[in-house]
Scaffold this motif. Structure first.
Motif, mmCIF file in Angstrom:
data_model
loop_
_atom_site.group_PDB
_atom_site.id
_atom_site.type_symbol
_atom_site.label_atom_id
_atom_site.label_comp_id
_atom_site.label_asym_id
_atom_site.label_seq_id
_atom_site.Cartn_x
_atom_site.Cartn_y
_atom_site.Cartn_z
ATOM 1 N N PHE A 1 0.834 -1.203 0.000
ATOM 2 C CA PHE A 1 0.000 0.000 0.000
ATOM 3 C C PHE A 1 0.865 1.249 0.000
ATOM 4 O O PHE A 1 0.623 2.211 -0.751
ATOM 5 N N ALA A 2 1.899 1.229 0.841
ATOM 6 C CA ALA A 2 2.774 2.397 0.945
ATOM 7 C C ALA A 2 3.778 2.464 -0.203
ATOM 8 O O ALA A 2 3.983 3.527 -0.805
ATOM 9 N N ARG B 1 3.783 1.106 -3.279
ATOM 10 C CA ARG B 1 3.234 1.334 -4.621
ATOM 11 C C ARG B 1 2.512 2.680 -4.731
ATOM 12 O O ARG B 1 2.146 3.084 -5.828
ATOM 13 N N ASP B 2 2.305 3.344 -3.580
ATOM 14 C CA ASP B 2 1.666 4.662 -3.570
ATOM 15 C C ASP B 2 0.300 4.608 -4.258
ATOM 16 O O ASP B 2 -0.063 5.475 -5.052
ATOM 17 N N TRP B 3 -0.438 3.575 -3.932
ATOM 18 C CA TRP B 3 -1.771 3.403 -4.498
ATOM 19 C C TRP B 3 -2.816 4.017 -3.581
ATOM 20 O O TRP B 3 -2.600 4.166 -2.379
ATOM 21 N N GLU B 4 -3.965 4.328 -4.162
ATOM 22 C CA GLU B 4 -5.122 4.668 -3.358
ATOM 23 C C GLU B 4 -5.803 3.386 -2.893
ATOM 24 O O GLU B 4 -5.587 2.312 -3.453
ATOM 25 N N TRP B 5 -6.638 3.528 -1.860
ATOM 26 C CA TRP B 5 -7.219 2.346 -1.227
ATOM 27 C C TRP B 5 -8.053 1.502 -2.198
ATOM 28 O O TRP B 5 -7.980 0.269 -2.175
ATOM 29 N N LYS C 1 -7.672 1.025 -5.357
ATOM 30 C CA LYS C 1 -6.821 0.249 -6.257
ATOM 31 C C LYS C 1 -6.166 -0.900 -5.496
ATOM 32 O O LYS C 1 -6.034 -2.018 -6.020
ATOM 33 N N ALA D 1 -1.430 8.554 7.038
ATOM 34 C CA ALA D 1 -2.506 8.339 6.070
ATOM 35 C C ALA D 1 -3.069 9.690 5.647
ATOM 36 O O ALA D 1 -3.255 10.585 6.468
ATOM 37 N N GLN E 1 -7.910 7.044 -0.005
ATOM 38 C CA GLN E 1 -6.871 7.132 1.024
ATOM 39 C C GLN E 1 -5.544 6.576 0.526
ATOM 40 O O GLN E 1 -5.491 5.564 -0.167
ATOM 41 N N VAL E 2 -4.444 7.240 0.882
ATOM 42 C CA VAL E 2 -3.083 6.777 0.591
ATOM 43 C C VAL E 2 -2.278 6.864 1.881
ATOM 44 O O VAL E 2 -2.628 7.596 2.806
ATOM 45 N N GLU F 1 1.978 6.654 3.662
ATOM 46 C CA GLU F 1 3.419 6.675 3.452
ATOM 47 C C GLU F 1 4.105 6.390 4.787
ATOM 48 O O GLU F 1 3.536 6.606 5.859
#
Length: 265
Positions: A163-164, A166-170, A172, A211, A218-219, A221
């Motif tokens: 999740f962190a 790949r910097d995807w949104e929730w 995806k 978040a 939501q993204v 890091e």
């Protein structure tokens, strides 16, 4: 039909005229033998005609009664068939009720099993996260948090890492990783999504991740790099397992299909 006064008067006048004509003819031709012969012959003809009409009418009545009997017989057959349909419908209704009872019992059993699995997962997550001995205020974390020995929780950690990284949104992440992983591991999709979101909330409260956004947009890091390195180490350890459990294999297959779309699992 109700006759009015004028109509009754007209009927009486006609009857009187007819009676007068009959009386006149009787007095005028009463002594004539020839007239009596004509009258007798006419009476005979009328009697014959009336007899023929009576015979024809009796035939008509017989046919009508036969048709009525046939109609009654058809109606009786239809009533019997309707009774048979009612009996069959009753049997089908009982069968459907039995099936509904079986479905309800099966649903109750599955709900109970699902509740038991959720309770087991809750205990597993609670026990594994009890190893946190980091200081939440400083954001430090000891490595034994990631050393859970629970493969399901490990895969949830690694999904969080993807999740962190790949910097995807929730939405995806849910579509590309959580959904196929849950299907491959034979887990409830909602349970897996809820587990990952619980970790996001937990590690966000510990200042290990940050978040941004809400809901499907939501993204996250990494904030604590030691935590990020720990997740990368966990990923290497999971991939290096010689005898991979099915739950781990399901996760690795999903990641491999993303990184190498043409490769076979």
């Amino acid at each position: 039909m109700v006759l009015r006064t004028r109509e009754w008067v007209g009927v009486l006048v006609i009857v009187v005229l007819i009676q007068f004509m009959i009386t006149y003819v009787s007095f005028d031709f009463g002594t004539s033998g020839r007239a009596l012969g004509f009258v007798s012959f006419a009476g005979t003809v009328v009697s014959i005609i009336i007899g023929v009409v009576a015979i024809l009418y009796s035939f008509y009545q017989s046919n009508s009664q036969a048709n009525v009997v046939s109609d009654i017989k058809d109606q009786a057959v239809r009533i019997v068939e309707a009774g048979d349909h009612i009996v069959k419908s009753k049997e089908n209704l009982y069968a459907s009720a039995d099936k509904l009872m079986m479905v309800a019992e099966d649903l109750a059993t599955k709900l109970q099993e699902n509740n038991e699995r959720n309770a087991e997962f809750k205990d597993l997550l609670t026990n594994s996260l009890s190893t946190v001995r980091g200081d939440a205020a400083s954001g430090t974390l000891r490595g034994d948090l990631l050393d859970t020995k629970y493969y399901y929780l490990d895969t949830c950690y690694l999904i969080l890492n993807e999740f962190a990284v790949r910097d995807w949104e929730w939405d995806k992440l849910h579509e590309q990783i959580i959904k196929p992983y849950a299907k491959g591991a034979e887990f409830s999709e909602d349970v897996v999504a809820g587990s990952v979101m619980a970790l996001v909330c937990l590690f966000g409260s510990l200042n290990l991740i940050e978040a941004e956004g809400d809901g499907v947009g939501q993204v996250i890091e990494f904030v604590d790099q030691d935590f990020a390195r720990g997740l990368r180490k966990l990923a290497r350890n999971i991939r290096s397992l010689e005898d991979k459990p099915p739950i781990v294999k399901a996760y690795i297959d999903v990641i491999n299909s993303l990184d190498n779309p043409g490769a076979k699992p």
